[in-house]
Write a protein that holds these residues in place. Structure first.
Motif, short mmCIF file in Angstrom:
data_model
loop_
_atom_site.label_atom_id
_atom_site.label_comp_id
_atom_site.label_asym_id
_atom_site.label_seq_id
_atom_site.Cartn_x
_atom_site.Cartn_y
_atom_site.Cartn_z
N ASP A 106 46.93 75.27 39.26
CA ASP A 106 45.77 76.22 39.02
C ASP A 106 45.86 77.11 40.15
OD1 ASP A 106 45.23 74.64 36.70
OD2 ASP A 106 44.13 73.35 37.82
N ILE A 107 45.82 78.45 40.04
CA ILE A 107 45.80 79.31 41.10
C ILE A 107 44.49 80.18 40.88
CG2 ILE A 107 47.22 81.29 41.95
CD1 ILE A 107 48.68 78.69 41.99
N TYR A 108 43.88 80.53 42.15
CA TYR A 108 42.68 81.20 42.19
C TYR A 108 42.87 82.51 43.28
CZ TYR A 108 40.51 77.06 40.23
OH TYR A 108 40.34 75.96 39.28
N ILE A 109 42.48 83.44 42.66
CA ILE A 109 42.56 84.57 43.37
C ILE A 109 41.08 85.27 43.44
CG2 ILE A 109 43.58 86.98 43.64
CD1 ILE A 109 45.70 86.09 41.73
N VAL A 110 40.77 85.41 44.62
CA VAL A 110 39.26 85.74 44.84
C VAL A 110 38.95 87.01 45.85
CG1 VAL A 110 38.67 84.25 46.71
CG2 VAL A 110 36.95 85.05 45.16
N HIS A 111 38.29 87.96 45.63
CA HIS A 111 38.25 89.21 46.62
C HIS A 111 37.52 88.43 47.54
CE1 HIS A 111 35.79 92.56 48.05
NE2 HIS A 111 36.59 93.28 47.54
N ALA A 112 37.92 88.95 48.95
CA ALA A 112 37.19 88.55 50.19
C ALA A 112 35.97 88.47 50.32
CB ALA A 112 37.86 89.04 51.50
N ASN A 113 35.17 89.35 49.91
CA ASN A 113 33.60 89.33 49.59
C ASN A 113 33.01 88.68 48.48
OD1 ASN A 113 33.31 90.69 52.19
ND2 ASN A 113 33.40 92.68 51.13
N TYR A 114 33.99 88.25 47.74
CA TYR A 114 33.45 87.28 46.41
C TYR A 114 32.95 88.13 45.47
CZ TYR A 114 34.74 83.49 49.55
OH TYR A 114 35.27 82.65 50.33
N ARG A 115 33.32 89.48 45.21
CA ARG A 115 32.90 90.27 44.28
C ARG A 115 33.60 89.85 42.95
NH1 ARG A 115 30.49 94.50 45.82
NH2 ARG A 115 31.30 95.97 43.77
#
Length: 136
Positions: A106-115
């Motif tokens: 499972d791969i998670y990509i998240v904006h560094a500010n968690y937007r």
């Protein structure tokens, strides 16, 4: 799995750094706080993406999720897998394309500010991907 992802980035001229394991817990904890918001789901302790698969409407799913993800502006991103074997940071780069035929994890990509977050579950043939944007 990480090699599969990073080799695709090299062909896209996307640079990344591997973060030390000391950063993993903080990134995971903030992700949970921002994207689960008190919702419950079975096996959430093992599969964070269940927050989206068991709470219909909490995130966009499928082709629309992929389209919305690709529309995001270049920014710093964190990318990690479910087991937290690795956590990578991409700095101010184009939104990476990590489409694969066979996801083992499972791969998670998240904006560094968690937007926003984009999640590709290993069960991609029948579930996901998921895209969730935080609206202030």
């Amino acid at each position: 799995e990480m090699e599969n992802i990073t080799s695709r980035w090299k062909s896209q001229n996307i640079n990344y750094i591997e973060l030390p394991k000391t950063d993993f817990d903080e990134i995971r904890d903030v992700w949970i706080k921002k994207f689960t918001k008190g919702y419950k789901a079975p096996h959430l302790d093992r599969y964070l993406w269940h927050i989206f698969s068991f709470n219909s409407g909490l995130a966009i799913e499928g082709k629309k999720a992929e389209i919305d993800y690709k529309k995001q502006y270049p920014s710093d991103l964190f990318i990690f897998n479910e087991r937290f074997d690795y956590c990578l940071k991409i700095e101010k780069s184009a939104i990476p394309d990590i489409q694969m035929d066979d996801f083992m994890d499972d791969i998670y990509i998240v904006h560094a500010n968690y937007r926003w977050t984009y999640v590709i579950p290993h069960e991609i043939d029948s579930m996901g991907p998921y895209f969730k944007k935080i609206v202030d």
